[in-house]
Scaffold this motif. Sequence first.
Motif, PDB file in Angstrom:
ATOM      1  N   TRP A 159     -33.978 -69.600  57.137  1.00 47.72           N
ATOM      2  CA  TRP A 159     -33.008 -70.500  57.743  1.00 47.72           C
ATOM      3  C   TRP A 159     -31.984 -69.708  58.553  1.00 47.72           C
ATOM      4  CZ3 TRP A 159     -32.329 -74.833  59.773  1.00 47.72           C
ATOM      5  CH2 TRP A 159     -31.092 -75.500  59.833  1.00 47.72           C
ATOM      6  N   ALA A 160     -31.564 -68.557  58.043  1.00 49.64           N
ATOM      7  CA  ALA A 160     -30.660 -67.693  58.799  1.00 49.64           C
ATOM      8  C   ALA A 160     -31.304 -67.277  60.119  1.00 49.64           C
ATOM      9  CB  ALA A 160     -30.295 -66.460  57.976  1.00 49.64           C
ATOM     10  N   GLU A 161     -32.607 -67.008  60.080  1.00 43.27           N
ATOM     11  CA  GLU A 161     -33.316 -66.638  61.305  1.00 43.27           C
ATOM     12  C   GLU A 161     -33.350 -67.814  62.287  1.00 43.27           C
ATOM     13  OE1 GLU A 161     -37.650 -64.924  62.817  1.00 43.27           O
ATOM     14  OE2 GLU A 161     -37.385 -65.499  60.720  1.00 43.27           O
ATOM     15  N   THR A 162     -33.581 -69.011  61.783  1.00 44.06           N
ATOM     16  CA  THR A 162     -33.588 -70.195  62.641  1.00 44.06           C
ATOM     17  C   THR A 162     -32.238 -70.381  63.322  1.00 44.06           C
ATOM     18  OG1 THR A 162     -35.255 -71.301  61.290  1.00 44.06           O
ATOM     19  CG2 THR A 162     -33.882 -72.700  62.683  1.00 44.06           C
ATOM     20  N   ILE A 163     -31.160 -70.210  62.559  1.00 45.63           N
ATOM     21  CA  ILE A 163     -29.806 -70.343  63.117  1.00 45.63           C
ATOM     22  C   ILE A 163     -29.572 -69.292  64.196  1.00 45.63           C
ATOM     23  CG2 ILE A 163     -27.348 -70.200  62.565  1.00 45.63           C
ATOM     24  CD1 ILE A 163     -28.112 -71.175  59.705  1.00 45.63           C
ATOM     25  N   TYR A 164     -29.952 -68.052  63.889  1.00 48.72           N
ATOM     26  CA  TYR A 164     -29.787 -66.938  64.835  1.00 48.72           C
ATOM     27  C   TYR A 164     -30.560 -67.195  66.121  1.00 48.72           C
ATOM     28  CZ  TYR A 164     -30.627 -62.226  66.737  1.00 48.72           C
ATOM     29  OH  TYR A 164     -30.741 -61.149  67.566  1.00 48.72           O
ATOM     30  N   ASP A 172     -39.642 -66.243  73.187  1.00 47.41           N
ATOM     31  CA  ASP A 172     -40.792 -66.820  72.503  1.00 47.41           C
ATOM     32  C   ASP A 172     -41.458 -65.779  71.592  1.00 47.41           C
ATOM     33  OD1 ASP A 172     -40.368 -69.225  73.749  1.00 47.41           O
ATOM     34  OD2 ASP A 172     -41.859 -68.884  75.329  1.00 47.41           O
ATOM     35  N   ALA A 173     -41.475 -64.518  72.027  1.00 44.69           N
ATOM     36  CA  ALA A 173     -42.077 -63.468  71.214  1.00 44.69           C
ATOM     37  C   ALA A 173     -41.347 -63.311  69.892  1.00 44.69           C
ATOM     38  CB  ALA A 173     -42.086 -62.146  71.975  1.00 44.69           C
ATOM     39  N   VAL A 174     -40.011 -63.337  69.935  1.00 46.51           N
ATOM     40  CA  VAL A 174     -39.227 -63.220  68.711  1.00 46.51           C
ATOM     41  C   VAL A 174     -39.444 -64.443  67.828  1.00 46.51           C
ATOM     42  CG1 VAL A 174     -36.879 -63.146  67.791  1.00 46.51           C
ATOM     43  CG2 VAL A 174     -37.493 -61.692  69.727  1.00 46.51           C
ATOM     44  N   LYS A 175     -39.436 -65.616  68.413  1.00 42.00           N
ATOM     45  CA  LYS A 175     -39.597 -66.847  67.639  1.00 42.00           C
ATOM     46  C   LYS A 175     -40.981 -66.978  67.018  1.00 42.00           C
ATOM     47  CE  LYS A 175     -36.219 -69.598  70.217  1.00 42.00           C
ATOM     48  NZ  LYS A 175     -36.032 -70.761  71.110  1.00 42.00           N
ATOM     49  N   SER A 176     -41.961 -66.272  67.564  1.00 42.78           N
ATOM     50  CA  SER A 176     -43.342 -66.426  67.105  1.00 42.78           C
ATOM     51  C   SER A 176     -43.650 -65.668  65.823  1.00 42.78           C
ATOM     52  CB  SER A 176     -44.309 -65.957  68.199  1.00 42.78           C
ATOM     53  OG  SER A 176     -44.258 -64.533  68.351  1.00 42.78           O
ATOM     54  N   ARG A 177     -42.693 -64.832  65.351  1.00 44.22           N
ATOM     55  CA  ARG A 177     -42.982 -63.982  64.189  1.00 44.22           C
ATOM     56  C   ARG A 177     -41.764 -63.926  63.279  1.00 44.22           C
ATOM     57  NH1 ARG A 177     -43.014 -59.456  68.721  1.00 44.22           N
ATOM     58  NH2 ARG A 177     -40.791 -58.970  68.808  1.00 44.22           N
ATOM     59  N   PRO A 178     -41.965 -63.602  62.019  1.00 47.71           N
ATOM     60  CA  PRO A 178     -40.823 -63.404  61.116  1.00 47.71           C
ATOM     61  C   PRO A 178     -39.986 -62.208  61.576  1.00 47.71           C
ATOM     62  CG  PRO A 178     -42.858 -63.681  59.873  1.00 47.71           C
ATOM     63  CD  PRO A 178     -43.257 -63.496  61.304  1.00 47.71           C
ATOM     64  N   LEU A 198     -34.234 -52.970  66.528  1.00 47.69           N
ATOM     65  CA  LEU A 198     -34.871 -53.117  65.223  1.00 47.69           C
ATOM     66  C   LEU A 198     -34.192 -54.205  64.398  1.00 47.69           C
ATOM     67  CD1 LEU A 198     -35.362 -49.363  64.197  1.00 47.69           C
ATOM     68  CD2 LEU A 198     -37.031 -50.892  65.289  1.00 47.69           C
ATOM     69  N   ASP A 199     -34.938 -54.727  63.437  1.00 49.66           N
ATOM     70  CA  ASP A 199     -34.407 -55.661  62.442  1.00 49.66           C
ATOM     71  C   ASP A 199     -34.423 -54.942  61.100  1.00 49.66           C
ATOM     72  OD1 ASP A 199     -33.952 -57.620  60.532  1.00 49.66           O
ATOM     73  OD2 ASP A 199     -35.277 -59.101  61.437  1.00 49.66           O
ATOM     74  N   THR A 200     -33.252 -54.501  60.646  1.00 48.64           N
ATOM     75  CA  THR A 200     -33.167 -53.760  59.379  1.00 48.64           C
ATOM     76  C   THR A 200     -32.754 -54.668  58.219  1.00 48.64           C
ATOM     77  OG1 THR A 200     -30.849 -53.132  59.730  1.00 48.64           O
ATOM     78  CG2 THR A 200     -32.545 -51.654  60.612  1.00 48.64           C
ATOM     79  N   ARG A 201     -32.941 -55.984  58.377  1.00 48.54           N
ATOM     80  CA  ARG A 201     -32.521 -56.952  57.353  1.00 48.54           C
ATOM     81  C   ARG A 201     -33.676 -57.760  56.772  1.00 48.54           C
ATOM     82  NH1 ARG A 201     -28.313 -55.305  54.917  1.00 48.54           N
ATOM     83  NH2 ARG A 201     -27.109 -54.144  56.427  1.00 48.54           N
ATOM     84  N   PHE A 202     -34.420 -58.428  57.618  1.00 49.53           N
ATOM     85  CA  PHE A 202     -35.346 -59.459  57.171  1.00 49.53           C
ATOM     86  C   PHE A 202     -36.383 -58.944  56.180  1.00 49.53           C
ATOM     87  CE2 PHE A 202     -38.769 -62.547  57.459  1.00 49.53           C
ATOM     88  CZ  PHE A 202     -38.099 -63.761  57.535  1.00 49.53           C
ATOM     89  N   PHE A 203     -36.852 -57.729  56.361  1.00 47.52           N
ATOM     90  CA  PHE A 203     -37.937 -57.187  55.547  1.00 47.52           C
ATOM     91  C   PHE A 203     -37.478 -56.150  54.527  1.00 47.52           C
ATOM     92  CE2 PHE A 203     -39.404 -58.166  59.849  1.00 47.52           C
ATOM     93  CZ  PHE A 203     -40.410 -59.080  59.591  1.00 47.52           C
ATOM     94  N   ARG A 204     -36.221 -55.732  54.596  1.00 45.95           N
ATOM     95  CA  ARG A 204     -35.791 -54.560  53.833  1.00 45.95           C
ATOM     96  C   ARG A 204     -35.747 -54.812  52.334  1.00 45.95           C
ATOM     97  NH1 ARG A 204     -29.956 -53.061  53.261  1.00 45.95           N
ATOM     98  NH2 ARG A 204     -30.477 -54.047  51.273  1.00 45.95           N
TER      99      ARG A 204
END
Length: 385
Positions: A159-164, A172-178, A198-204
């Motif tokens: 949900w945080a990703e959806t808001i962001y 579209d590339a960013v929206k297409s993947r976690p 980089l995304d140092t949050r979603f997967f860490r």
Amino acid sequence: MRRLSPYAAALAGAALFAAPSGAENDVELSAEDLLAPYYAKLESEITLPVAPANVSLAPDRVITRFAFGSCNHQLRSQHMWAQIAATDPQLFLFIGDNNYGDQGWDGDAALTTLREAYGVQANTPELADFRARVPMMVTWDDHDFGFNDGGATFAFRRWAETIYEAFWGSSDAVKSRPGIYESRMFGSDGKITQVIMLDTRFFRSDLDTLDYTPERPPLGPYRPSGDTSKTMLGEAQWTWLDQELAKPADLRILVSSIQVITDAHDYESWEALPHERARLYAMLAGREESGLLMLSGDRHAGGIYRDAPEAGGGETLWELTSSSLNYAFSSTASNTAREPDPRRLTDFISEENFGLVEIDWDARTFTMSLRGSAGEVRVMRTESW
């Protein structure tokens, strides 16, 4: 009668709405799976905030000057946008803690305070004026991710990703993947700059904490982990990064919201997952030939860092940390004394600051600087690649 917390109520409601009935469908669902129908319904009922319109940067534009910054509290003075614009950057990188939407959060699954923080930004005239003039690329850190020091175990990360993504108008590339990692190329004819966010949050993975002792200096709660199953980026992002580093470019700007090179503190940094940092260094060493500069934020202080790690084949690596835009905690003198660091080549600039990088393509040099709240130069260094 005992009342459920907003988080528990949302989770229970989602479970009732989503869980299949019957023993034959007895499948273990994660909290994220259970919450998915709740968020789908919520998204259909509300309007998510959207950032002010942003000008774009043509892919063939040769970059000679760009700025970056982090740690911008939405309720504090926004005067730094005018100072940054005055340096005439072709691009601004907003690299994390772009708001403090986790402050005041009561645990509700709707992430109300995070949405409200984005709502404040959507109506910030200084930001609107800046975005009308300067193209931006964005990544997040913990406070605009929604949970202090949060990572993959944050149950509301999707949900945080959806808001962001709704707010920043993600590609579209960013929206297409976690996750929200992305890369773009700018320039032509031997003057191509690749910007990797980089995304140092979603997967860490969760970090290992230090045992409590009253004698330990207040330099953070984490210790390096020996658990090699822990990850900073997640396998999908690692694979993507390897592919990005194989693309032809003349200069690469690698953005990590948290610091990479330093070992001088125990707050969040790549040092907390040393096997992942070694993997990053090795991957950078194997990149298609190019110059390289790393950028970071997070610390509410900034400086210029240098190292030549063995895992990276002994290549000299440069990192410029800039933080914060409007949320200073201390003074340069006290922070520099508090955190000695042989890899930091400057004072630890703790008053408000932003970073500026100027590229001389003929000389093959980049000039790193930190600028203060009046646009003044606090530190500066020129290096070749």
